[in-house]
Each structure stands twice: as C-alpha cells, then as structure tokens.
Design an enzyme around this catalytic site. Structure first.
Site, PDB file in Angstrom:
ATOM      1  N   LYS A 251      11.752  33.330  40.027  1.00 24.27           N
ATOM      2  CA  LYS A 251      11.325  33.103  38.634  1.00 24.27           C
ATOM      3  C   LYS A 251      10.443  31.870  38.553  1.00 24.27           C
ATOM      4  CE  LYS A 251      15.570  33.140  37.296  1.00 24.27           C
ATOM      5  NZ  LYS A 251      16.536  33.980  37.960  1.00 24.27           N
TER       6      LYS A 251
ATOM      7  N   LYS B 212       8.248  33.469  48.591  1.00 22.40           N
ATOM      8  CA  LYS B 212       9.566  33.994  48.208  1.00 22.40           C
ATOM      9  C   LYS B 212       9.537  34.391  46.730  1.00 22.40           C
ATOM     10  CE  LYS B 212      14.294  32.712  47.478  1.00 22.40           C
ATOM     11  NZ  LYS B 212      15.210  31.761  47.001  1.00 22.40           N
TER      12      LYS B 212
ATOM     13  N   LYS C 117      14.909  17.621  42.867  1.00 15.32           N
ATOM     14  CA  LYS C 117      14.438  17.254  41.526  1.00 15.32           C
ATOM     15  C   LYS C 117      14.015  15.795  41.493  1.00 15.32           C
ATOM     16  CE  LYS C 117      15.401  20.374  37.997  1.00 15.32           C
ATOM     17  NZ  LYS C 117      16.021  20.790  36.772  1.00 15.32           N
TER      18      LYS C 117
HETATM   19  P1  ADP Z   1      15.238  32.454  41.268  1.00 17.43           P
HETATM   20  O1  ADP Z   1      14.663  31.878  42.540  1.00 17.43           O
HETATM   21  O2  ADP Z   1      14.400  33.553  40.741  1.00 17.43           O
HETATM   22  O3  ADP Z   1      15.534  31.385  40.234  1.00 17.43           O
HETATM   23  P2  ADP Z   1      18.053  32.435  41.689  1.00 17.43           P
HETATM   24  O4  ADP Z   1      17.936  31.124  42.389  1.00 17.43           O
HETATM   25  O5  ADP Z   1      18.643  32.497  40.317  1.00 17.43           O
HETATM   26  O6  ADP Z   1      16.600  33.115  41.669  1.00 17.43           O
HETATM   27  O7  ADP Z   1      18.830  33.413  42.659  1.00 17.43           O
HETATM   28  C1  ADP Z   1      19.969  34.186  42.336  1.00 17.43           C
HETATM   29  C2  ADP Z   1      20.423  34.921  43.577  1.00 17.43           C
HETATM   30  O8  ADP Z   1      19.382  35.798  44.065  1.00 17.43           O
HETATM   31  C3  ADP Z   1      20.743  33.984  44.742  1.00 17.43           C
HETATM   32  O9  ADP Z   1      21.878  34.516  45.424  1.00 17.43           O
HETATM   33  C4  ADP Z   1      19.528  34.051  45.618  1.00 17.43           C
HETATM   34  O10 ADP Z   1      19.808  33.802  46.981  1.00 17.43           O
HETATM   35  C5  ADP Z   1      19.035  35.482  45.402  1.00 17.43           C
HETATM   36  N1  ADP Z   1      17.568  35.527  45.522  1.00 17.43           N
HETATM   37  C6  ADP Z   1      16.680  35.027  44.642  1.00 17.43           C
HETATM   38  N2  ADP Z   1      15.403  35.241  45.051  1.00 17.43           N
HETATM   39  C7  ADP Z   1      15.498  35.891  46.237  1.00 17.43           C
HETATM   40  C8  ADP Z   1      14.539  36.400  47.175  1.00 17.43           C
HETATM   41  N3  ADP Z   1      13.229  36.304  46.968  1.00 17.43           N
HETATM   42  N4  ADP Z   1      14.995  37.009  48.288  1.00 17.43           N
HETATM   43  C9  ADP Z   1      16.322  37.144  48.522  1.00 17.43           C
HETATM   44  N5  ADP Z   1      17.284  36.699  47.673  1.00 17.43           N
HETATM   45  C10 ADP Z   1      16.888  36.070  46.555  1.00 17.43           C
END
Ligand code: ADP
Ligand code: TRP
Length: 347
Positions: free
Chosen positions: A214, A211, A133
């Site tokens: 969100k 990847k 950040k």
């Molecule tokens: P985002 O990237 O959408 O904000 P988060 O960081 O809230 O998602 O991730 C929540 C959980 O889901 C974590 O344990 C993360 O490792 C898993 N996760 C999120 N996106 C992926 C992905 N594309 N592939 C595998 N695991 C993921």
C-alpha cells in the site's frame, strides 16, 4: 511448563489499513484460511495497532494533510469493516475460527501494560519498524514505540502456540518470545513460548516490480474488478522488448503474478510462449487478468452478499469477541494473581 493443549492454538492479527491486495492474499490471508483446518484459530482485526498508522491512511484517503476527528474515526471504522468483509468473503469460517476486533477485548491493553514493566527500553529501541521511522525523520508516537508490546500481549493473552506471519513480523515475534520468557522467569510459568510460521510466498511484486505494498501505491486490489482492475493490470511495468523478440519469463512481473494463479502446466505453456517470441506483453497481461477474474469470482460474489448484510458481519465479530474475551479473562486471572493484584474486576 504450561502443558501445550492439543489441538494447538493459532493466532494472527491483520492491520485494518486499507484495501487488501494480492501481496496480502498470497503472503498472509491464504495461509490464515488454510490453517483453520489445523488447530484452534484466533484471528483479529488490529484496530488498536492501526491507531499508530491511521494518520497516514487518512491522508491517503482524503488526499489532504489536515483531517478532522470524525474523518479519522470513519476511516478506521471503514477499514475494519473492509477487512472483516474481505476475510469472510475469502473463506474465513466463523464456525472454525474465532474472528474479532482487537479493541473488543480491552484486557489486552492491561496485559500490555504489565508486560511493559518487564521489558527493557533497549529491546524496543532495536525494533526495525520504529528505527525506520526515526531514520526517515518521521516523528514517532509513544504508541508506535510500544507497538511490539501490544503485539506480544495479543499473542500471549490467548496463550497461542503458533503465529503465522510475513517476514516483516519476525522481529516482533522474537520480541514476544523474549517478553514471555522474561514474564515467566519473573512471575511463574504462565505463557507458552510461541513459535512463528513464515508464510511461504516470499514477495509478491507490485505493478512497478517493487514489493507490492500500500505504501508504494503499486497494488492490485483483491476486490477490484471490471475496468479499474483491467487498467491496473494493463499498467504493469514490462521491459521494452518488441512483440517479435523472445522474452525471459523469469524477469517479467506479469509472469511472476501469473505464476501465483497458474498450475505447473499453465506456467510452462506461457513460459514457452515468452521464449518463442511473437507474443506481446499485452497478451500475457490479458491471460493474467483472466486468471485473477476466475480465481476471485466466488469471493467477489460472497463479498457483495455480505455487504448487503452488515448486521451479520457485526454479529460474527461480536460473537468472536465474546469467545476471545472469555479466554483473555482466564489468562488475566492467572496474570493478576501472579503479579500480586486482586482478582480481575470483570471475572
Ligand atoms: P502493506 O505493505 O501493503 O502495508 P502489510 O504490511 O499490511 O502490507 O502486510 C500485511 C500482511 O501481508 C503481512 O503478513 C505481510 O507480510 C503480507 N504482505 C504484504 N505485502 C506483501 C507482498 N508484496 N508479498 C508477500 N506478502 C506480503
Ligand atoms: N503487526 C502486524 C502487522 O502489521 C499485525 C498484528 C498485530 C499481529 N498484532 C498481531 C500479527 C499479533 C500477528 C500476531 O501485520
């Protein structure tokens, strides 16, 4: 050393930061649910943590730079409710796992404070999520800086042994181990040093091939259905190979996503059709759509039932918090005693 009770304690937290997607499901939720069979599980919705990111989430939802207090509060409340519905619909069994809202156990904030007094600034300054950040020129709140300490408190207050997480959380787990060790050396052995378990699926690709996340706006939501879901699946980026040409399944986002749902035979069959040529990406997308629909049909049904019965959902969280809080208070009694405070006012 504190003896490790059997069965072991497993804990994980989910940030309530929006609609859950296939990356979250295959990267985290599916493993959380499977682990219910392996130990005593504590799963919570990390709403304290979400306060460090809710600005961004609210802006995304309202599409505006400015938002007022009630919008912010209702966004958080909505996201917490969504995660609760999603987990219960996807198979979290409140009889097996203690499922609760992080902020219903305020003792965790007290423990975080105590941990902050045995944690060096240097440890937190090395945190990748904070450094990121700062590097991007985004102003960081003290809360964001402090995030890993609260996470250590989440884990240690239930004296957890195993924390299933995605790769992005590994550094936080290392910090937790560090903090536990330092506390134990300073005040006596209260905390087991927790291990993490990396969720198996590496990276679920999003519809643009990056990847799925969100923050990249490239997700396929678990509970999307009908036309919106179809539209998303049809918009998955593919290369410009024509229908007739042979295609390489291993370079295709559609195939990568299909593989998450299909068994070996089905994967081999679709790969064969890619390599033979004569099949357009549209056909592969239809097959993927069919798989998503079949796979999540029962969970969608369950979610609709739960949505019509929000009192039940609230009751699950309330009962979960009662159990979790009793455990947290037991730990805090030991901690307060160890650091030289009076017994906890609550206990
Ligand atoms: P985002 O990237 O959408 O904000 P988060 O960081 O809230 O998602 O991730 C929540 C959980 O889901 C974590 O344990 C993360 O490792 C898993 N996760 C999120 N996106 C992926 C992905 N594309 N592939 C595998 N695991 C993921
Ligand atoms: N930081 C985690 C995430 O963003 C959520 C979380 C908060 C967590 N506290 C935790 C995960 C404790 C595991 C254990 O995904």
């Amino acid at each position: 050393m504190t003896p490790v009770p059997t069965p072991k304690r497993i804990l994980s937290g989910v940030q309530p930061s929006g609609k859950l997607h296939l990356g979250n499901y295959f990267g985290a939720i599916r493993q959380h649910i499977a682990l219910q069979q392996e130990g005593i599980c504590f799963y919570f919705i990390a709403d304290y943590h979400a306060l460090t990111t809710i600005d961004e989430a609210t802006r995304r939802r309202l599409g505006t730079e400015k938002f007022k207090g009630p919008d912010r509060a209702s966004t958080l409340r909505e996201h917490v409710r969504d995660v609760a519905l999603d987990y219960l619909a996807l198979g979290l069994d409140p009889e097996k796992a203690t499922f609760f809202r992080q902020s219903d156990v305020p003792e965790v904030a007290e423990l975080a404070w105590i941990f902050s007094t045995v944690t060096n600034m240097g440890l937190l300054e090395r945190a990748v999520s904070y450094k990121d950040k700062i590097d991007r020129g985004i102003e960081a709140s003290v809360g964001l800086f402090y995030y890993p300490i609260l996470m250590a408190a989440d884990i240690l207050i239930y004296r957890s042994h195993l924390v299933p997480v995605g790769e992005d959380q590994v550094q936080h787990l290392e910090m937790t181990r560090d903090i536990a060790g330092r506390f134990n050396r300073t005040f006596g052995e209260i905390f087991p040093i927790p291990n993490y378990r990396l969720d198996k699926v590496a990276k679920v690709p999003g519809i643009d091939g990056q990847k799925m996340s969100k923050s990249y706006g490239n997700t396929i939501e678990i509970f999307a259905e009908g036309k919106p879901l179809q539209k998303t699946v049809m918009s998955i980026v593919t290369d410009s190979t024509t229908v007739e040409d042979p295609k390489d399944p291993d370079k295709c986002n559609v195939f990568a996503l299909y593989s998450l749902f299909a068994n070996e035979e089905e994967k081999a069959a679709l790969a064969e059709r890619y390599r033979a040529g004569g099949m357009g990406f549209g056909e592969a997308k239809k097959q993927l759509l069919g798989k998503i629909n079949d796979y999540f049909a029962p969970a969608r049904q369950k979610r609709k039932e739960l949505l019509a019965n929000l009192d039940y959902v609230e009751e699950v969280l309330r009962k979960g918090a009662q159990k979790a809080r009793a455990e947290a208070q037991r730990t805090m009694t030991l901690v307060r005693e160890a650091v030289g405070m009076a017994p906890s006012p609550a206990g």
